[in-house]
Write a protein that holds these residues in place. Structure first.
Motif, PDB file in Angstrom:
ATOM      1  N   ASN A   1      55.441  38.596  86.503  1.00  0.00           N
ATOM      2  CA  ASN A   1      55.075  39.952  86.107  1.00  0.00           C
ATOM      3  C   ASN A   1      53.834  40.434  86.833  1.00  0.00           C
ATOM      4  O   ASN A   1      52.917  39.649  87.062  1.00  0.00           O
ATOM      5  CB  ASN A   1      54.762  40.016  84.608  1.00  0.00           C
TER       6      ASN A   1
ATOM      7  N   ILE B   1      51.187  49.482  82.832  1.00  0.00           N
ATOM      8  CA  ILE B   1      52.243  49.970  83.723  1.00  0.00           C
ATOM      9  C   ILE B   1      52.782  48.810  84.552  1.00  0.00           C
ATOM     10  O   ILE B   1      52.024  48.104  85.224  1.00  0.00           O
ATOM     11  CB  ILE B   1      51.691  51.062  84.660  1.00  0.00           C
ATOM     12  N   GLU B   2      54.099  48.631  84.507  1.00  0.00           N
ATOM     13  CA  GLU B   2      54.765  47.633  85.338  1.00  0.00           C
ATOM     14  C   GLU B   2      55.420  48.364  86.505  1.00  0.00           C
ATOM     15  O   GLU B   2      56.200  49.297  86.288  1.00  0.00           O
ATOM     16  CB  GLU B   2      55.826  46.878  84.542  1.00  0.00           C
ATOM     17  N   PRO B   3      55.103  47.981  87.740  1.00  0.00           N
ATOM     18  CA  PRO B   3      55.699  48.695  88.878  1.00  0.00           C
ATOM     19  C   PRO B   3      57.206  48.468  88.956  1.00  0.00           C
ATOM     20  O   PRO B   3      57.697  47.380  88.653  1.00  0.00           O
ATOM     21  CB  PRO B   3      54.983  48.085  90.086  1.00  0.00           C
ATOM     22  N   ASP B   4      57.933  49.502  89.362  1.00  0.00           N
ATOM     23  CA  ASP B   4      59.388  49.413  89.491  1.00  0.00           C
ATOM     24  C   ASP B   4      59.824  48.441  90.577  1.00  0.00           C
ATOM     25  O   ASP B   4      60.845  47.781  90.448  1.00  0.00           O
ATOM     26  CB  ASP B   4      59.979  50.793  89.820  1.00  0.00           C
ATOM     27  N   ASP B   5      59.049  48.395  91.648  1.00  0.00           N
ATOM     28  CA  ASP B   5      59.479  47.642  92.826  1.00  0.00           C
ATOM     29  C   ASP B   5      58.730  46.330  93.054  1.00  0.00           C
ATOM     30  O   ASP B   5      58.870  45.709  94.107  1.00  0.00           O
ATOM     31  CB  ASP B   5      59.368  48.516  94.072  1.00  0.00           C
ATOM     32  N   GLY B   6      57.922  45.902  92.086  1.00  0.00           N
ATOM     33  CA  GLY B   6      57.214  44.640  92.237  1.00  0.00           C
ATOM     34  C   GLY B   6      56.022  44.708  93.167  1.00  0.00           C
ATOM     35  O   GLY B   6      55.526  43.685  93.628  1.00  0.00           O
TER      36      GLY B   6
ATOM     37  N   ARG C   1      54.882  48.031 100.739  1.00  0.00           N
ATOM     38  CA  ARG C   1      56.266  48.476 100.499  1.00  0.00           C
ATOM     39  C   ARG C   1      57.087  48.420 101.777  1.00  0.00           C
ATOM     40  O   ARG C   1      58.249  48.002 101.763  1.00  0.00           O
ATOM     41  CB  ARG C   1      56.279  49.875  99.911  1.00  0.00           C
TER      42      ARG C   1
END
Length: 184
Positions: free
Chosen positions: A108, A119-124, A140
């Motif tokens: 995580n 907030i957890e990022p959508d794309d890691g 990215r």
């Protein structure tokens, strides 16, 4: 004058999480006060990495409170983050702190904002600090178009951010948390 100048970046891959931070601390808009600050650290039995950005004393206050929450909840990253966010929203003193945390375990990445958000990022991929947008964009691109490891991605993305952002230097500290081989 305010101390500032931070870039923290985290990338999650199938093998775990890598987090990197630069070493620059800037006073105001033009003076680099320190070049080798350590803004990324391992905590909770070396199973969690944390990076912090913002006003130095505020960041350390949140770091210490998060570490206490992590101990209280047996290393459960999500629960500790949510409980810190609750405190952050309720406590008048904490609400005035000008800092952000990026926290991660092997599976995580969570961004804890000054508004008490988790907030957890959508794309890691997540980044904070003044050079965060540069590091985030570079990471990215590297995630999408290379087969590099998480460590290699954060190292290269931070190097790119250091070339662009005057508040980011190239004295990078990287910490990783690997997933166990059995996938748990």
């Amino acid at each position: 004058m305010e101390l500032r100048g931070t870039t923290i970046l985290a990338v999650k891959t199938d093998t775990g999480v890598a987090m990197a931070g630069d070493g620059q601390v800037t006073l105001g808009q033009s003076v680099a006060m320190k070049h080798g600050a350590r803004k990324v650290r391992r905590i909770y039995k070396d199973k969690v990495v944390i990076g912090f950005a913002g006003a130095t004393a505020d960041a350390f206050t949140l770091f210490e409170r998060f570490e206490a929450k992590l101990e209280e909840f047996g290393g459960n990253l999500v629960r500790a983050s949510v409980e810190l966010a609750k405190d952050w929203r309720k406590d008048k003193y904490l609400r005035r702190l000008e800092a952000m945390l990026l926290v991660a375990d092997a599976g995580n990445i969570l961004l804890l904002s000054g508004n008490g958000d988790v907030i957890e990022p959508d794309d890691g991929v997540a980044a904070i600090g003044s050079g965060g947008p540069y590091a985030l964009a570079a990471a990215r691109a590297l995630v999408r178009h290379t087969g590099l490891s998480g460590r290699e991605i954060v190292e290269r993305a931070m190097a790119i951010a250091a070339e662009i952002c005057v508040f980011t230097n190239d004295r990078i500290v990287v910490e990783t948390v690997e997933r166990p081989a059995d996938g748990l």
